[in-house]
Design a protein around this motif. Structure first.
Motif, PDB file in Angstrom:
ATOM      1  N   THR A 102      14.901 -54.172  15.829  1.00 38.22           N
ATOM      2  CA  THR A 102      13.717 -54.303  16.685  1.00 38.22           C
ATOM      3  C   THR A 102      12.489 -53.671  16.043  1.00 38.22           C
ATOM      4  OG1 THR A 102      15.098 -54.306  18.675  1.00 38.22           O
ATOM      5  CG2 THR A 102      12.764 -53.759  18.957  1.00 38.22           C
ATOM      6  N   LEU A 103      12.661 -52.480  15.492  1.00 40.34           N
ATOM      7  CA  LEU A 103      11.522 -51.771  14.919  1.00 40.34           C
ATOM      8  C   LEU A 103      10.977 -52.490  13.689  1.00 40.34           C
ATOM      9  CD1 LEU A 103       9.757 -49.211  15.076  1.00 40.34           C
ATOM     10  CD2 LEU A 103      11.392 -48.119  13.532  1.00 40.34           C
ATOM     11  N   LEU A 104      11.854 -52.906  12.783  1.00 38.82           N
ATOM     12  CA  LEU A 104      11.390 -53.620  11.599  1.00 38.82           C
ATOM     13  C   LEU A 104      10.716 -54.937  11.983  1.00 38.82           C
ATOM     14  CD1 LEU A 104      14.383 -53.104   9.120  1.00 38.82           C
ATOM     15  CD2 LEU A 104      12.161 -51.953   9.103  1.00 38.82           C
ATOM     16  N   GLY A 105      11.260 -55.631  12.969  1.00 38.50           N
ATOM     17  CA  GLY A 105      10.641 -56.876  13.416  1.00 38.50           C
ATOM     18  C   GLY A 105       9.263 -56.652  13.996  1.00 38.50           C
ATOM     19  N   SER A 106       9.091 -55.556  14.736  1.00 40.06           N
ATOM     20  CA  SER A 106       7.799 -55.256  15.342  1.00 40.06           C
ATOM     21  C   SER A 106       6.734 -54.976  14.291  1.00 40.06           C
ATOM     22  CB  SER A 106       7.959 -54.054  16.283  1.00 40.06           C
ATOM     23  OG  SER A 106       6.740 -53.752  16.908  1.00 40.06           O
ATOM     24  N   TRP A 107       7.071 -54.120  13.313  1.00 42.15           N
ATOM     25  CA  TRP A 107       6.090 -53.790  12.274  1.00 42.15           C
ATOM     26  C   TRP A 107       5.835 -54.974  11.347  1.00 42.15           C
ATOM     27  CZ3 TRP A 107       2.743 -50.140  12.661  1.00 42.15           C
ATOM     28  CH2 TRP A 107       3.043 -49.003  13.422  1.00 42.15           C
ATOM     29  N   ALA A 108       6.865 -55.758  11.056  1.00 42.36           N
ATOM     30  CA  ALA A 108       6.655 -56.954  10.239  1.00 42.36           C
ATOM     31  C   ALA A 108       5.748 -57.946  10.953  1.00 42.36           C
ATOM     32  CB  ALA A 108       8.001 -57.611   9.902  1.00 42.36           C
ATOM     33  N   GLY A 109       5.877 -58.039  12.281  1.00 48.71           N
ATOM     34  CA  GLY A 109       4.993 -58.914  13.045  1.00 48.71           C
ATOM     35  C   GLY A 109       3.544 -58.484  12.943  1.00 48.71           C
ATOM     36  N   VAL A 111       2.144 -56.799  10.456  1.00 48.02           N
ATOM     37  CA  VAL A 111       1.659 -57.073   9.107  1.00 48.02           C
ATOM     38  C   VAL A 111       1.388 -58.562   8.921  1.00 48.02           C
ATOM     39  CG1 VAL A 111       2.264 -57.007   6.661  1.00 48.02           C
ATOM     40  CG2 VAL A 111       2.801 -55.054   8.122  1.00 48.02           C
ATOM     41  N   ALA A 112       2.320 -59.403   9.364  1.00 44.62           N
ATOM     42  CA  ALA A 112       2.165 -60.845   9.187  1.00 44.62           C
ATOM     43  C   ALA A 112       0.938 -61.362   9.914  1.00 44.62           C
ATOM     44  CB  ALA A 112       3.424 -61.565   9.678  1.00 44.62           C
ATOM     45  N   GLU A 113       0.716 -60.884  11.134  1.00 38.79           N
ATOM     46  CA  GLU A 113      -0.434 -61.340  11.909  1.00 38.79           C
ATOM     47  C   GLU A 113      -1.736 -60.842  11.301  1.00 38.79           C
ATOM     48  OE1 GLU A 113      -2.242 -60.870  16.437  1.00 38.79           O
ATOM     49  OE2 GLU A 113      -0.153 -60.360  16.012  1.00 38.79           O
ATOM     50  N   ALA A 114      -1.782 -59.572  10.926  1.00 41.73           N
ATOM     51  CA  ALA A 114      -3.024 -59.002  10.410  1.00 41.73           C
ATOM     52  C   ALA A 114      -3.382 -59.570   9.037  1.00 41.73           C
ATOM     53  CB  ALA A 114      -2.901 -57.486  10.324  1.00 41.73           C
ATOM     54  N   ARG A 115      -2.381 -59.811   8.210  1.00 45.16           N
ATOM     55  CA  ARG A 115      -2.639 -60.291   6.850  1.00 45.16           C
ATOM     56  C   ARG A 115      -2.547 -61.806   6.738  1.00 45.16           C
ATOM     57  NH1 ARG A 115      -0.918 -56.590   2.054  1.00 45.16           N
ATOM     58  NH2 ARG A 115      -3.115 -57.042   1.634  1.00 45.16           N
ATOM     59  N   GLN A 116      -2.215 -62.464   7.863  1.00 48.78           N
ATOM     60  CA  GLN A 116      -2.137 -63.924   7.925  1.00 48.78           C
ATOM     61  C   GLN A 116      -1.194 -64.462   6.840  1.00 48.78           C
ATOM     62  OE1 GLN A 116      -6.194 -65.401   7.870  1.00 48.78           O
ATOM     63  NE2 GLN A 116      -6.542 -64.774   9.988  1.00 48.78           N
ATOM     64  N   VAL A 117       0.007 -63.896   6.842  1.00 49.67           N
ATOM     65  CA  VAL A 117       1.054 -64.344   5.929  1.00 49.67           C
ATOM     66  C   VAL A 117       2.258 -64.762   6.760  1.00 49.67           C
ATOM     67  CG1 VAL A 117       0.287 -62.892   4.017  1.00 49.67           C
ATOM     68  CG2 VAL A 117       1.930 -61.976   5.682  1.00 49.67           C
ATOM     69  N   PRO A 118       3.142 -65.616   6.230  1.00 48.53           N
ATOM     70  CA  PRO A 118       4.311 -66.063   7.000  1.00 48.53           C
ATOM     71  C   PRO A 118       5.220 -64.886   7.354  1.00 48.53           C
ATOM     72  CG  PRO A 118       3.956 -67.471   5.092  1.00 48.53           C
ATOM     73  CD  PRO A 118       3.047 -66.296   4.914  1.00 48.53           C
ATOM     74  N   ARG A 119       5.779 -64.961   8.551  1.00 53.46           N
ATOM     75  CA  ARG A 119       6.733 -63.941   8.965  1.00 53.46           C
ATOM     76  C   ARG A 119       8.056 -64.125   8.215  1.00 53.46           C
ATOM     77  NH1 ARG A 119       6.073 -61.655  14.459  1.00 53.46           N
ATOM     78  NH2 ARG A 119       3.976 -62.190  15.191  1.00 53.46           N
ATOM     79  N   PRO A 120       8.728 -63.033   7.882  1.00 53.27           N
ATOM     80  CA  PRO A 120      10.035 -63.152   7.224  1.00 53.27           C
ATOM     81  C   PRO A 120      11.107 -63.563   8.228  1.00 53.27           C
ATOM     82  CG  PRO A 120       9.552 -60.859   7.702  1.00 53.27           C
ATOM     83  CD  PRO A 120       8.325 -61.638   8.092  1.00 53.27           C
ATOM     84  N   ASP A 121      12.274 -63.944   7.700  1.00 50.39           N
ATOM     85  CA  ASP A 121      13.421 -64.208   8.569  1.00 50.39           C
ATOM     86  C   ASP A 121      13.747 -62.942   9.355  1.00 50.39           C
ATOM     87  OD1 ASP A 121      13.583 -66.743   7.527  1.00 50.39           O
ATOM     88  OD2 ASP A 121      15.133 -66.215   6.053  1.00 50.39           O
ATOM     89  N   ARG A 122      14.294 -63.129  10.556  1.00 51.85           N
ATOM     90  CA  ARG A 122      14.594 -61.974  11.389  1.00 51.85           C
ATOM     91  C   ARG A 122      15.978 -61.419  11.051  1.00 51.85           C
ATOM     92  NH1 ARG A 122      12.385 -59.326  15.506  1.00 51.85           N
ATOM     93  NH2 ARG A 122      13.734 -58.283  17.035  1.00 51.85           N
ATOM     94  N   THR A 123      16.108 -60.931   9.840  1.00 54.07           N
ATOM     95  CA  THR A 123      17.273 -60.167   9.426  1.00 54.07           C
ATOM     96  C   THR A 123      16.766 -58.825   8.914  1.00 54.07           C
ATOM     97  OG1 THR A 123      17.272 -60.914   7.121  1.00 54.07           O
ATOM     98  CG2 THR A 123      18.458 -62.284   8.729  1.00 54.07           C
ATOM     99  N   VAL A 124      17.595 -57.808   8.992  1.00 54.13           N
ATOM    100  CA  VAL A 124      17.160 -56.483   8.557  1.00 54.13           C
ATOM    101  C   VAL A 124      16.771 -56.486   7.084  1.00 54.13           C
ATOM    102  CG1 VAL A 124      17.999 -54.140   8.114  1.00 54.13           C
ATOM    103  CG2 VAL A 124      18.363 -55.191  10.340  1.00 54.13           C
ATOM    104  N   GLU A 125      17.553 -57.174   6.253  1.00 55.97           N
ATOM    105  CA  GLU A 125      17.254 -57.196   4.818  1.00 55.97           C
ATOM    106  C   GLU A 125      15.907 -57.861   4.547  1.00 55.97           C
ATOM    107  OE1 GLU A 125      20.107 -57.974   6.179  1.00 55.97           O
ATOM    108  OE2 GLU A 125      21.454 -56.436   5.361  1.00 55.97           O
ATOM    109  N   ALA A 126      15.657 -59.019   5.186  1.00 48.08           N
ATOM    110  CA  ALA A 126      14.403 -59.743   4.954  1.00 48.08           C
ATOM    111  C   ALA A 126      13.204 -58.976   5.512  1.00 48.08           C
ATOM    112  CB  ALA A 126      14.481 -61.133   5.589  1.00 48.08           C
ATOM    113  N   LEU A 127      13.361 -58.392   6.688  1.00 51.72           N
ATOM    114  CA  LEU A 127      12.262 -57.643   7.295  1.00 51.72           C
ATOM    115  C   LEU A 127      11.914 -56.406   6.476  1.00 51.72           C
ATOM    116  CD1 LEU A 127      13.447 -57.879  11.015  1.00 51.72           C
ATOM    117  CD2 LEU A 127      11.405 -58.976  10.067  1.00 51.72           C
TER     118      LEU A 127
END
Length: 297
Positions: A102-109, A111-127
């Motif tokens: 949950t935490l990694l997904g939240s922070w990745a979200g 970053v992705a929104e602010a930097r306008q880059v694609p979100r990673p897959d929702r796995t711990v390794e990818a996030l």
């Protein structure tokens, strides 16, 4: 994680990172000054990157504990009583895994929104890999202090869930040998763990060693000149290290059976002391550096 804005820090402040908060509350020492343009000091920036890198390992370790039968140090002794009948279930490990994802997904979200880059897959390794790539930007964000606290707290809770008896406090082992660096090196793994150890610089997290790199680091630290004792031009080479099978297993992640097999096949030089066998460092490094990299799990 709450909603975050996308502003970055433009002025100088005292560090708001997790390490400096512990320094202030536990030791009564003042917070360090943050790097220019950020809210984190070099130590806390390094800790943030370390937490991002170790969360996938902790996630997998907690996964092995869901039946209650293993810890990060190995199988647990079965005892009677203390739990519900039937298949045991490690609630703390399950909660830690859910919190990490949950935490990694939240922070990745963010970053992705602010930097306008694609979100990673929702796995711990990818996030985690995504956040490591954007670590510098996150460390300069106005919410860097929140990220530092949340990731540090989550990593610590996951480490306790993985092995409640384990002391994970880093141990300072010396001065960084990189040219021009004044940082101190700290060991990140408990010496009695079967997990591969790692060492990082507290000032520059790019100065990071693991596995067989630790042998090179040992030699560099031993040969590094100091202000009061500069290295002479004809300095003798560093004394050879002799390694036990358990040392080799921890440094390279090679099963102990493979260590003994390689030692026999490759005729490693050896010596015995107090009933233990030690192998010549050069023979070990040569043999294991020739091994093909293991496929990713």
């Amino acid at each position: 994680m709450n909603s975050r804005d996308t502003r970055t820090v433009r002025s100088h402040h005292l560090c708001t990172g997790a390490g400096c908060r512990r320094r202030e509350t536990r030791a009564g020492r003042g917070r360090r000054t943050a790097d220019d343009g950020t809210l984190l000091c070099p130590d806390c920036r390094g800790e943030l990157l370390t937490d991002l890198r170790q969360l996938p390992t902790l996630y997998r370790a907690c996964g092995h504990l869901l039946d209650g039968s293993r810890s990060m140090s190995g199988p647990r002794e079965r005892t009677s009583g203390g739990g519900a009948p039937g298949l045991p279930f490690n609630t703390a490990a399950s909660d830690a895994r859910r919190e990490i994802l949950t935490l990694l997904g939240s922070w990745a979200g963010l970053v992705a929104e602010a930097r306008q880059v694609p979100r990673p897959d929702r796995t711990v390794e990818a996030l985690a890999a995504f956040l490591v790539r954007h670590w510098g930007w996150l460390a300069s964000h106005s919410a860097a202090g929140d990220a530092s606290h949340e990731l540090s707290a989550t990593a610590r809770r996951a480490a306790r869930a993985a092995d409640p008896d384990r002391d994970r406090r880093p141990v300072v082992i010396g001065t960084c040998p990189e040219p021009g660096c004044t940082g101190r090196l700290q060991s990140l793994i408990h010496p009695h763990s079967a997990e591969a150890p790692a060492v990082r610089c507290r000032v520059d997290p790019a100065h990071h060693w693991t596995g067989e790199q630790l042998m090179t680091l040992r030699r560099r630290m031993a040969a590094a000149p100091t202000a009061t004792h500069p290295a002479p031009l004809d300095a003798a080479p560093t004394r050879t290290a002799w390694l036990t099978a358990s040392d080799i297993t921890r440094l390279w992640g090679v099963p102990s059976g493979s260590v003994y097999r390689l030692a026999s096949l490759r005729a490693w030089r050896r010596r015995s002391r107090n009933g233990r066998t030690y192998y010549h460092e050069a023979d070990v490094v040569r043999a294991l550096s020739e091994r093909r990299p293991r496929p990713a799990a």
